[in-house]
Design a protein around this motif. Structure first.
Motif, PDB file in Angstrom:
ATOM      1  N   GLU A 553      10.444 -13.514   2.726  1.00  0.00           N
ATOM      2  CA  GLU A 553      10.408 -14.424   3.878  1.00  0.00           C
ATOM      3  C   GLU A 553      11.124 -15.735   3.572  1.00  0.00           C
ATOM      4  O   GLU A 553      11.814 -16.287   4.425  1.00  0.00           O
ATOM      5  CB  GLU A 553       8.954 -14.697   4.281  1.00  0.00           C
ATOM      6  N   LYS A 556      14.840 -15.342   3.902  1.00  0.00           N
ATOM      7  CA  LYS A 556      15.313 -15.346   5.287  1.00  0.00           C
ATOM      8  C   LYS A 556      15.220 -16.730   5.905  1.00  0.00           C
ATOM      9  O   LYS A 556      16.056 -17.102   6.732  1.00  0.00           O
ATOM     10  CB  LYS A 556      14.496 -14.347   6.119  1.00  0.00           C
ATOM     11  N   ASN A 557      14.193 -17.485   5.519  1.00  0.00           N
ATOM     12  CA  ASN A 557      13.965 -18.801   6.105  1.00  0.00           C
ATOM     13  C   ASN A 557      13.534 -19.769   5.015  1.00  0.00           C
ATOM     14  O   ASN A 557      12.334 -19.948   4.766  1.00  0.00           O
ATOM     15  CB  ASN A 557      12.896 -18.713   7.203  1.00  0.00           C
TER      16      ASN A 557
END
Length: 564
Positions: A553, A556-557
């Motif tokens: 996660e 991705k961000n």
């Protein structure tokens, strides 16, 4: 229909003409256009059912990796990462206990993140769509209920994210690809304040109770109980460095709001009420406030196969993947209401299972107890090892000298085939029950005061009375009462995934580092000699009070590591 729903295809179960509100009918069979969902109450109900049906609980966590169904519940639930239980020696859950927590490999974290955000997205869709449905589809009252229901589920998921990771992106609209997806994380206090505000604004739109057809869906009490638990965590040492009295007062008031509803009470049916309450799915059980529902044969869980203890001479295929510890056994008082560490108690270390809190016998299996037609004998015979007991503790069976009884359905040992679907369990998982609310109130009120008042005693003694334990002695100091409340939570809420988080919110690093103990029983031909031994050393790093956000996660961000 608003553009935020397009393009969206939602996986739905087939709609039964006879059970359109069945919360367990969640098997995906077809694709239905999002436009059609909000034009048909049956489809809306089915969408809501699918949302509830994806909630994760202590019965169905994938401990060996995300989406590995075979591993659901193997090695335990979260409490195998605390001192009450030890997971099977080769289970991933033991990473909690050996200092191996990383953003790449920690058990449960991918599942928690992905499942919660999946539900949050569904809730955001419901919240946006329901107010615009035609009155012939949903009445104005129903619209308010469905929206409040979705807001409860969304808040429930944000609390799970908050207590696990300490922060998470707060997303209140269903995102589209063209939106800014790099949302920074909101910190713990911000998430808890969001949950409390949502409860304040929308709990009244939920029904105080629901019909049989709607069992398992949110009620007013569930939203209030969520707020009470969330505020208790905000007031706790991990998140309240200044020990703000106001935070403790707010948590106590929130718990009291559930108590004064007049809807819930402790389950007291039968001689073994504590053990039975987890199996009674009837309207007589008004202790359960919110639960994850199961029903044979549509939706079941397999904790019997995963956790149950089989003796060697009656092996029925159970994995015995969850080991209660001596640490937990020692937490149970004697029937005189005293901790076994009290030198004036009636505890006898050479007859350790006599005269204990009734919850001990309804939670644990131990040397000499009976289970599924067999007596569990855990002794080592000193003269002839071949005459040792049929349930000798080792890495595969009763590792710490105990087995688990609580929540496991006891079957006829002569005929049980644990790999047959006929023996799958369908008892429900209790997310919130009234006993917890009483203990939440007792803890918060005790911390808010200079010394415990009558209301603190009344709340904790109500729980103790159901267990057959005498009331706590008068005149306890605040610190003494804190010890008793913490212990009462441990015993009463055992296995319900509170201990893992309680120790962290209390900042009990010393307890998390303490070695795991077990019981050995040596038989010399005449007498049993009970000895407490060390089973496992534990490692805990204080930067692991919260778990790491999954590395997948943060890749991705990267903003997810930042706080708003």
């Amino acid at each position: 229909m608003k553009e935020i729903f397009k393009p969206l295809f939602i996986l739905l179960a087939a709609i039964s003409m006879t059970s359109c509100t069945d919360m367990l009918d969640i098997k995906p069979t077809t694709f239905v256009s999002d436009d059609l969902i909000w034009q048909d109450k049956k489809l809306i109900d089915q969408f809501v059912a699918n949302t509830y049906g994806t909630l994760v609980c202590g019965f169905n966590r994938n401990t060996q990796g995300w989406d590995q169904d075979w591993a659901a519940a193997f090695g335990g639930n979260f409490d195998a990462g605390a001192d009450d239980f030890d997971g099977k020696f080769d289970a991933n859950v033991n990473q909690f206990n050996t200092g191996q927590i990383t953003a790449q490999s920690t058990p449960f974290i991918d599942e928690i993140w992905k499942s919660n955000y999946s539900i949050i997205r569904k809730c955001n869709l419901i919240i946006a769509a329901v107010p615009d449905t035609k009155d012939v589809v949903l009445t104005p009252t129903e619209k308010k209920y469905y929206e409040a229901e979705a807001r409860f589920l969304r808040a429930f998921c944000y609390f799970d994210l908050a207590r696990t990771f300490g922060r998470a992106p707060l997303i209140t609209e269903a995102q589209q690809l063209e939106d800014n997806l790099l949302v920074p994380a909101t910190d713990f206090e911000g998430l808890i304040n969001f949950i409390a505000t949502e409860s304040d604004n929308y709990a009244e739109d939920l029904y105080p109770t629901v019909s049989d057809a709607m069992k398992g869906r949110a009620t007013r009490g569930a939203f209030l109980a969520l707020k009470a638990r969330a505020l208790l965590y905000l007031a706790s040492p991990l998140n309240n460095a200044s020990n703000s009295k106001e935070r403790w007062e707010d948590a106590a008031k929130a718990a009291q709001a559930v108590m004064t509803l007049g809807v819930y009470h402790l389950y007291r049916n039968g001689e073994y009420a504590y053990g039975s309450l987890f199996f009674d799915k009837s309207n007589a059980n008004m202790e359960i406030i919110f639960e994850r529902r199961f029903q044979f044969p549509e939706i079941t869980h397999n904790i019997h196969m995963q956790w149950s203890l089989d003796p060697a001479d009656a092996d029925r295929g159970s994995w015995n993947g969850l080991y209660p510890t001596q640490n937990l056994a020692d937490a149970y008082e004697t029937t005189d209401g005293k901790l076994i560490t009290d030198p004036t108690s009636i505890y006898n270390p050479q007859d350790p299972y006599a005269n204990r809190d009734k919850r001990f016998y309804q939670t644990l299996l131990y040397h000499g107890s009976y289970w599924e037609g067999s007596q569990l004998l855990m002794h080592r015979h000193l003269q002839n090892p071949d005459w040792s007991g049929n349930c000798l503790p080792n890495d595969y069976r009763a590792r710490c000298g105990y087995g688990l009884r609580k929540m496991i359905q006891e079957y006829d040992g002569a005929s049980a085939d644990l790999y047959s679907g006929a023996f799958a369990q369908d008892n429900n998982w209790p997310y919130f029950r009234y006993a917890e609310v009483l203990l939440n109130y007792a803890e918060a009120q005790n911390e808010a005061l200079a010394a415990p008042d009558k209301s603190v005693y009344d709340a904790i003694n109500e729980v103790r009375d159901r267990a057959g334990q005498p009331g706590l002695p008068e005149g306890l100091s605040k610190d003494e009462m804190r010890i008793r409340i913490h212990n009462e939570r441990r015993v009463e809420l055992c296995l319900e995934e509170h201990r893992f988080f309680d120790l962290r919110r209390w900042k009990e690093a010393a307890t998390l580092r303490a070695p795991i103990k077990g019981m050995t029983v040596e038989f010399d031909g005449n007498n049993n000699n009970y000895k407490i031994v060390t089973i496992e050393e534990r490692v805990f790093n204080e930067n692991n009070y919260y778990l790491p956000i999954p590395h997948s996660e943060t890749e991705k961000n990267p903003n997810v590591l930042e706080r708003n």
